[in-house]
Design a protein around this motif. Structure first.
Motif, PDB file in Angstrom:
ATOM      1  N   GLU A  30       0.827  -1.212   0.000  1.00  0.00           N
ATOM      2  CA  GLU A  30       0.000   0.000   0.000  1.00  0.00           C
ATOM      3  C   GLU A  30       0.861   1.263   0.000  1.00  0.00           C
ATOM      4  O   GLU A  30       0.573   2.216  -0.717  1.00  0.00           O
ATOM      5  CB  GLU A  30      -0.920   0.016   1.225  1.00  0.00           C
ATOM      6  N   ARG A  31       1.904   1.244   0.803  1.00  0.00           N
ATOM      7  CA  ARG A  31       2.759   2.429   0.878  1.00  0.00           C
ATOM      8  C   ARG A  31       3.569   2.613  -0.402  1.00  0.00           C
ATOM      9  O   ARG A  31       3.793   3.750  -0.837  1.00  0.00           O
ATOM     10  CB  ARG A  31       3.639   2.348   2.111  1.00  0.00           C
ATOM     11  N   LEU A  32       4.000   1.511  -1.013  1.00  0.00           N
ATOM     12  CA  LEU A  32       4.715   1.608  -2.283  1.00  0.00           C
ATOM     13  C   LEU A  32       3.796   2.148  -3.371  1.00  0.00           C
ATOM     14  O   LEU A  32       4.198   2.997  -4.173  1.00  0.00           O
ATOM     15  CB  LEU A  32       5.278   0.252  -2.687  1.00  0.00           C
ATOM     16  N   ALA A  34       1.386   4.082  -2.968  1.00  0.00           N
ATOM     17  CA  ALA A  34       1.145   5.501  -2.684  1.00  0.00           C
ATOM     18  C   ALA A  34       2.358   6.354  -3.046  1.00  0.00           C
ATOM     19  O   ALA A  34       2.336   7.566  -2.878  1.00  0.00           O
ATOM     20  CB  ALA A  34       0.793   5.684  -1.210  1.00  0.00           C
ATOM     21  N   GLY A  35       3.424   5.705  -3.530  1.00  0.00           N
ATOM     22  CA  GLY A  35       4.596   6.436  -3.980  1.00  0.00           C
ATOM     23  C   GLY A  35       5.638   6.691  -2.914  1.00  0.00           C
ATOM     24  O   GLY A  35       6.580   7.459  -3.138  1.00  0.00           O
ATOM     25  N   GLU A  36       5.497   6.055  -1.760  1.00  0.00           N
ATOM     26  CA  GLU A  36       6.474   6.274  -0.697  1.00  0.00           C
ATOM     27  C   GLU A  36       7.759   5.509  -0.986  1.00  0.00           C
ATOM     28  O   GLU A  36       7.746   4.448  -1.600  1.00  0.00           O
ATOM     29  CB  GLU A  36       5.902   5.827   0.651  1.00  0.00           C
ATOM     30  N   ASP A  37       8.845   6.076  -0.523  1.00  0.00           N
ATOM     31  CA  ASP A  37      10.163   5.464  -0.674  1.00  0.00           C
ATOM     32  C   ASP A  37      10.362   4.428   0.426  1.00  0.00           C
ATOM     33  O   ASP A  37      10.279   4.760   1.609  1.00  0.00           O
ATOM     34  CB  ASP A  37      11.231   6.550  -0.581  1.00  0.00           C
ATOM     35  N   PRO A  38      10.626   3.154   0.067  1.00  0.00           N
ATOM     36  CA  PRO A  38      10.798   2.134   1.113  1.00  0.00           C
ATOM     37  C   PRO A  38      11.937   2.450   2.078  1.00  0.00           C
ATOM     38  O   PRO A  38      11.883   2.081   3.241  1.00  0.00           O
ATOM     39  CB  PRO A  38      11.051   0.841   0.344  1.00  0.00           C
ATOM     40  N   ALA A  40      12.482   5.188   3.312  1.00  0.00           N
ATOM     41  CA  ALA A  40      11.962   6.160   4.269  1.00  0.00           C
ATOM     42  C   ALA A  40      10.994   5.547   5.280  1.00  0.00           C
ATOM     43  O   ALA A  40      10.874   6.048   6.391  1.00  0.00           O
ATOM     44  CB  ALA A  40      11.258   7.291   3.525  1.00  0.00           C
ATOM     45  N   PHE A  41      10.313   4.455   4.915  1.00  0.00           N
ATOM     46  CA  PHE A  41       9.288   3.949   5.822  1.00  0.00           C
ATOM     47  C   PHE A  41       9.540   2.568   6.412  1.00  0.00           C
ATOM     48  O   PHE A  41       8.881   2.187   7.382  1.00  0.00           O
ATOM     49  CB  PHE A  41       7.903   3.965   5.164  1.00  0.00           C
ATOM     50  N   GLU A  44       9.931   2.301  10.088  1.00  0.00           N
ATOM     51  CA  GLU A  44       8.752   2.646  10.871  1.00  0.00           C
ATOM     52  C   GLU A  44       7.891   1.424  11.155  1.00  0.00           C
ATOM     53  O   GLU A  44       7.081   1.448  12.078  1.00  0.00           O
ATOM     54  CB  GLU A  44       7.906   3.685  10.140  1.00  0.00           C
TER      55      GLU A  44
END
Length: 115
Positions: A30-32, A34-38, A40-41, A44
């Motif tokens: 889901e986070r990928l 959404a365009g998030e950098d792995p 960076a997250f 978390e």
């Protein structure tokens, strides 16, 4: 204080880990998407074992009527998880604060302290 009879774990550790791994993979996907950098997250997110411990902790809270545990009760619940599932002991200690290395760890501590 009355003690509840000891219940056997709800499922094998292998099944609990498989369920947690599936859940984490969905969160990562889901986070990928959404365009998030792995990079960076990923720090978390809890590990598979930490997620298993948090799930078992949540089940214990639900069995207790949904009442948030005091710091003492939280310690006892997590300690019992480690006793029931010895391979999760390291994850339990991380959640108890001996290795507070993850950003989300502070939220778990705050939640336990607020009650």
């Amino acid at each position: 204080m009355s003690r509840r009879p000891h219940r056997p774990p709800r499922a094998s550790l292998e099944l609990l880990r498989a369920e947690a791994a599936d859940e984490l993979s969905v969160l990562v996907e889901e986070r990928l998407r959404a365009g998030e950098d792995p990079w960076a997250f990923m720090e978390e997110l809890p590990t598979v074992d930490e997620l298993v411990v948090l799930t078992l902790r949540a089940e214990s809270i639900a069995e207790d009527g949904g009442i948030r545990p005091s710091a003492t009760r939280n310690y006892r619940v997590l300690r019992q998880i480690a006793l029931d599932h010895p391979p999760l002991t390291r994850a339990v200690w991380r959640l108890l604060g001996s290795e507070p290395h993850r950003r989300w760890h502070a939220a778990v501590e705050t939640e336990a302290e607020a009650s």
